[in-house]
Design a protein around this motif. Structure first.
Motif, PDB file in Angstrom:
ATOM      1  N   HIS A  63      24.114 -27.984 -26.723  1.00 19.92           N
ATOM      2  CA  HIS A  63      23.489 -28.721 -25.539  1.00 19.92           C
ATOM      3  C   HIS A  63      24.534 -28.909 -24.446  1.00 19.92           C
ATOM      4  O   HIS A  63      25.566 -29.674 -24.566  1.00 19.92           O
ATOM      5  N   SER A  64      24.303 -28.091 -23.262  1.00 21.82           N
ATOM      6  CA  SER A  64      25.297 -28.302 -22.343  1.00 21.82           C
ATOM      7  C   SER A  64      24.624 -27.910 -21.131  1.00 21.82           C
ATOM      8  O   SER A  64      23.322 -27.549 -20.754  1.00 21.82           O
ATOM      9  N   HIS A  65      25.263 -28.462 -19.921  1.00 25.30           N
ATOM     10  CA  HIS A  65      24.743 -28.322 -18.357  1.00 25.30           C
ATOM     11  C   HIS A  65      26.177 -27.947 -17.810  1.00 25.30           C
ATOM     12  O   HIS A  65      26.659 -28.944 -17.144  1.00 25.30           O
ATOM     13  N   ALA A  66      26.542 -26.965 -17.908  1.00 27.57           N
ATOM     14  CA  ALA A  66      27.973 -26.443 -17.622  1.00 27.57           C
ATOM     15  C   ALA A  66      28.239 -26.636 -16.324  1.00 27.57           C
ATOM     16  O   ALA A  66      29.249 -27.257 -15.960  1.00 27.57           O
ATOM     17  N   ALA A  67      27.308 -26.369 -15.345  1.00 23.60           N
ATOM     18  CA  ALA A  67      27.576 -26.319 -13.868  1.00 23.60           C
ATOM     19  C   ALA A  67      27.787 -27.987 -13.646  1.00 23.60           C
ATOM     20  O   ALA A  67      28.488 -28.207 -12.427  1.00 23.60           O
ATOM     21  N   MET A  68      27.562 -28.883 -14.394  1.00 22.10           N
ATOM     22  CA  MET A  68      27.775 -30.157 -13.965  1.00 22.10           C
ATOM     23  C   MET A  68      29.267 -30.465 -13.914  1.00 22.10           C
ATOM     24  O   MET A  68      29.875 -31.685 -13.642  1.00 22.10           O
ATOM     25  N   SER A  69      30.132 -29.581 -14.231  1.00 13.68           N
ATOM     26  CA  SER A  69      31.520 -30.072 -14.111  1.00 13.68           C
ATOM     27  C   SER A  69      31.792 -30.141 -12.565  1.00 13.68           C
ATOM     28  O   SER A  69      32.637 -31.188 -12.458  1.00 13.68           O
ATOM     29  N   LEU A  70      31.123 -29.808 -11.846  1.00 14.36           N
ATOM     30  CA  LEU A  70      31.095 -29.889 -10.393  1.00 14.36           C
ATOM     31  C   LEU A  70      31.077 -31.593 -10.064  1.00 14.36           C
ATOM     32  O   LEU A  70      31.573 -32.183  -9.200  1.00 14.36           O
ATOM     33  N   LEU A  71      30.169 -32.379 -10.999  1.00 14.31           N
ATOM     34  CA  LEU A  71      30.091 -33.603 -11.015  1.00 14.31           C
ATOM     35  C   LEU A  71      30.671 -34.712 -11.922  1.00 14.31           C
ATOM     36  O   LEU A  71      30.326 -35.621 -12.322  1.00 14.31           O
ATOM     37  N   ARG A  72      31.747 -33.821 -12.549  1.00  9.86           N
ATOM     38  CA  ARG A  72      32.745 -34.952 -13.547  1.00  9.86           C
ATOM     39  C   ARG A  72      33.353 -36.046 -12.782  1.00  9.86           C
ATOM     40  O   ARG A  72      33.710 -35.923 -11.726  1.00  9.86           O
ATOM     41  N   GLY A  73      32.796 -37.321 -13.608  1.00  8.10           N
ATOM     42  CA  GLY A  73      33.367 -38.535 -12.945  1.00  8.10           C
ATOM     43  C   GLY A  73      32.483 -39.012 -11.809  1.00  8.10           C
ATOM     44  O   GLY A  73      32.841 -40.190 -11.571  1.00  8.10           O
ATOM     45  N   TYR A  74      31.506 -38.427 -11.635  1.00  7.72           N
ATOM     46  CA  TYR A  74      30.372 -38.988 -10.607  1.00  7.72           C
ATOM     47  C   TYR A  74      29.411 -39.680 -11.176  1.00  7.72           C
ATOM     48  O   TYR A  74      28.763 -39.023 -12.227  1.00  7.72           O
ATOM     49  N   GLY A  75      29.284 -40.952 -10.687  1.00  3.55           N
ATOM     50  CA  GLY A  75      27.961 -41.869 -11.245  1.00  3.55           C
ATOM     51  C   GLY A  75      28.104 -42.319 -12.628  1.00  3.55           C
ATOM     52  O   GLY A  75      27.510 -42.788 -13.341  1.00  3.55           O
ATOM     53  N   GLY A  76      29.488 -42.592 -12.935  1.00  3.66           N
ATOM     54  CA  GLY A  76      29.837 -42.951 -14.187  1.00  3.66           C
ATOM     55  C   GLY A  76      29.420 -44.420 -14.601  1.00  3.66           C
ATOM     56  O   GLY A  76      29.099 -45.320 -13.704  1.00  3.66           O
ATOM     57  N   ASP A  77      29.465 -44.948 -15.896  1.00  2.00           N
ATOM     58  CA  ASP A  77      29.121 -45.963 -16.351  1.00  2.00           C
ATOM     59  C   ASP A  77      27.842 -46.615 -15.834  1.00  2.00           C
ATOM     60  O   ASP A  77      27.605 -47.873 -15.399  1.00  2.00           O
ATOM     61  N   GLN A  78      26.541 -45.972 -15.899  1.00  2.00           N
ATOM     62  CA  GLN A  78      25.397 -46.296 -15.578  1.00  2.00           C
ATOM     63  C   GLN A  78      24.382 -45.952 -16.729  1.00  2.00           C
ATOM     64  O   GLN A  78      24.856 -45.272 -17.784  1.00  2.00           O
ATOM     65  N   ASN A  79      23.354 -46.446 -16.814  1.00  2.00           N
ATOM     66  CA  ASN A  79      22.385 -46.094 -17.900  1.00  2.00           C
ATOM     67  C   ASN A  79      21.834 -44.465 -17.481  1.00  2.00           C
ATOM     68  O   ASN A  79      21.842 -44.286 -16.197  1.00  2.00           O
ATOM     69  N   LEU A  80      20.926 -44.060 -18.535  1.00  2.00           N
ATOM     70  CA  LEU A  80      20.526 -42.724 -18.081  1.00  2.00           C
ATOM     71  C   LEU A  80      19.660 -42.496 -16.919  1.00  2.00           C
ATOM     72  O   LEU A  80      19.748 -41.831 -15.895  1.00  2.00           O
ATOM     73  N   LYS A  81      18.809 -43.637 -16.543  1.00  2.00           N
ATOM     74  CA  LYS A  81      17.716 -43.541 -15.502  1.00  2.00           C
ATOM     75  C   LYS A  81      18.473 -43.870 -14.116  1.00  2.00           C
ATOM     76  O   LYS A  81      18.133 -42.918 -13.366  1.00  2.00           O
ATOM     77  N   THR A  82      19.283 -44.621 -14.132  1.00  2.00           N
ATOM     78  CA  THR A  82      19.828 -44.925 -13.063  1.00  2.00           C
ATOM     79  C   THR A  82      20.948 -43.873 -12.745  1.00  2.00           C
ATOM     80  O   THR A  82      21.094 -43.172 -11.553  1.00  2.00           O
ATOM     81  N   TRP A  83      21.685 -43.382 -13.478  1.00  2.00           N
ATOM     82  CA  TRP A  83      22.535 -42.170 -13.472  1.00  2.00           C
ATOM     83  C   TRP A  83      21.852 -40.991 -12.824  1.00  2.00           C
ATOM     84  O   TRP A  83      22.197 -40.403 -11.670  1.00  2.00           O
TER      85      TRP A  83
END
Length: 429
Positions: A63-83
């Motif tokens: 299970h991956s969403h590989a292109a989300m490497s562009l968002l690495r470190g963005y929106g961290g430390d949130q719950n799933l819905k908020t994130w």
């Protein structure tokens, strides 16, 4: 061009049982052509001294969403819905084909160096993902992520149809296409049933997020009087091959349904811990007969893309949450990262283990490191001590795709430049 490769005098984990074995591994025409001691080093073979290696099957990232490497470190430390709603989805709406192509390659560079040779990826702009996988040499199961509540005109579903027509079984079967309804709480039951019909008409599978959070679990029971798993079954998702991601919140009946319908599960321990979604009952699922693979999820919710790291976490997580050190042994965690992941993807006849006739998807770990000494039990060393940086060589479909910091098929300088510049533009725009 060489006639193939001979890894000489290697230690390797043979068969579905990952049995420690010593000998040579012959690679020809993308497959494992021979195993054993003293194989004939015929003319034209690329001979590799593998005496300091432990060779494992390539890791399967279920299970991956590989292109989300562009968002690495963005929106961290949130719950799933908020994130998702406040950070990820607004930025993802800006993505172009080129963004997804280069973002996917950033992740594939990381994954290959960590021994990942197979990914099951769900995202948007999936032609770009397919092209990136083709260029990198990795094996891929691809699905167009579809949020049903935003798909009134069925453009997403039509894109998944087109993706199937263009890419399914491309590159000699190295690329497969399934269908990707995003989740049981972002698609109506009618929409899920429609997607299931499209998949069944093409005799292919479905990849979907199910029961990731307690909120989702409670919401669907209140709205439909069914658990997410029961809803997915009622919509017909389990009539063909199906892989559910996460499966954190499950009833005993849910577990039985998954086992009875041969539904695979992608366990994403790092993502589940970071988003505080909960702990998937992996030990119970495997005991019930469910095939459980390891997933990294996206680089924004993990943030690393190493199946080995997530396999380590999977073993430790079960022991801690259940206060039972016997749950998910090192051998079981390694099995989940390889052959069981292949089984969850219904791909195990070709990949997932080191056996004659199977694809030559192989990882060579350099054991000349202090944390490998002594190596009483290879599975325990791999799961509890080894690092992804110990990977020295990676073969995918018999081709050398990584070796000592070099990716022969890829221009990593260009990839890293594009990844950084596109990420900056996305977040500043």
């Amino acid at each position: 061009m060489t006639k193939g490769t001979l890894l000489q005098n290697a230690s390797y984990l043979a068969g579905d049982g990952l049995t420690p074995t010593r000998g040579d591994i012959l690679i020809k025409d993308g497959k494992i052509a021979g195993l054993g001691e003293g194989l004939n080093p015929e003319a034209g073979l690329d001979l590799v001294d593998a005496s300091h290696y432990l060779v494992t099957p390539g890791f399967v990232n279920t299970h991956s969403h590989a292109a989300m490497s562009l968002l690495r470190g963005y929106g961290g430390d949130q719950n799933l819905k908020t994130w998702l709603t406040e950070y990820i989805w607004p930025v993802e709406a800006k993505l172009t084909d080129e963004d997804v192509y280069w973002g996917t390659l950033v992740s594939l560079v990381e994954m290959l160096a960590a021994g990942v040779t197979v990914i099951a990826d769900m995202y948007d702009h999936m032609d770009a993902v397919a092209q990136a996988c083709l260029d990198a040499g990795i094996r891929a199961n691809l699905s167009r992520g579809m949020i049903g509540f935003n798909d009134d005109d069925r453009h997403s579903l039509k894109e998944n149809d087109a993706l199937y027509d263009r890419w399914h079984n491309a590159e000699g079967g190295r690329i497969k296409v399934w269908y990707g309804p995003h989740a049981t709480n972002t698609c109506s039951p009618d929409y899920l049933a429609e997607v299931a019909a499209h998949a069944q008409n093409r005799a292919t599978g479905i990849h979907i997020h199910v029961s990731e959070t307690k909120e989702e679990f409670d919401e669907l029971q209140e709205k439909y009087g069914q658990t997410p798993v029961a809803l997915a079954q009622a919509a017909g998702l389990f009539k063909g091959p199906c892989l559910i991601a996460h499966g954190v919140w499950l009833t005993e009946e849910d577990k039985a349904i998954l086992a009875a319908n041969d539904v695979g599960l992608a366990h994403n321990p790092a993502s589940n811990m970071k988003l505080a979604s909960g702990a998937c009952p992996v030990a119970d699922l495997r005991q019930a007969g469910v095939k459980v693979g390891i997933g990294t999820d996206g680089a924004s919710s993990n943030n690393a893309q190493s199946v080995l790291r997530d396999a380590q976490l999977a073993a430790l997580m079960q022991k801690l949450t259940r206060l039972d050190p016997t749950l998910v042994s090192a051998q079981e965690a390694l099995t989940m990262a390889t052959i069981e992941g292949a089984q969850a993807l219904h791909w195990d006849e070709e990949i997932g283990s080191i056996a004659v006739g199977k694809a030559a998807d192989l990882v060579c770990f350099d054991t000349d490191k202090p944390w490998w000494i002594p190596n009483h039990e290879p599975a325990a060393t791999l799961i509890y001590a080894a690092h992804s940086d110990d990977v020295d060589r990676v073969y995918a479909a018999g081709q050398l795709v990584y070796h000592q910091g070099d990716w022969p098929r890829l221009d990593t300088e260009r990839i890293f430049y594009e990844g950084c510049s596109r990420a900056k533009k996305l977040l500043q725009g």
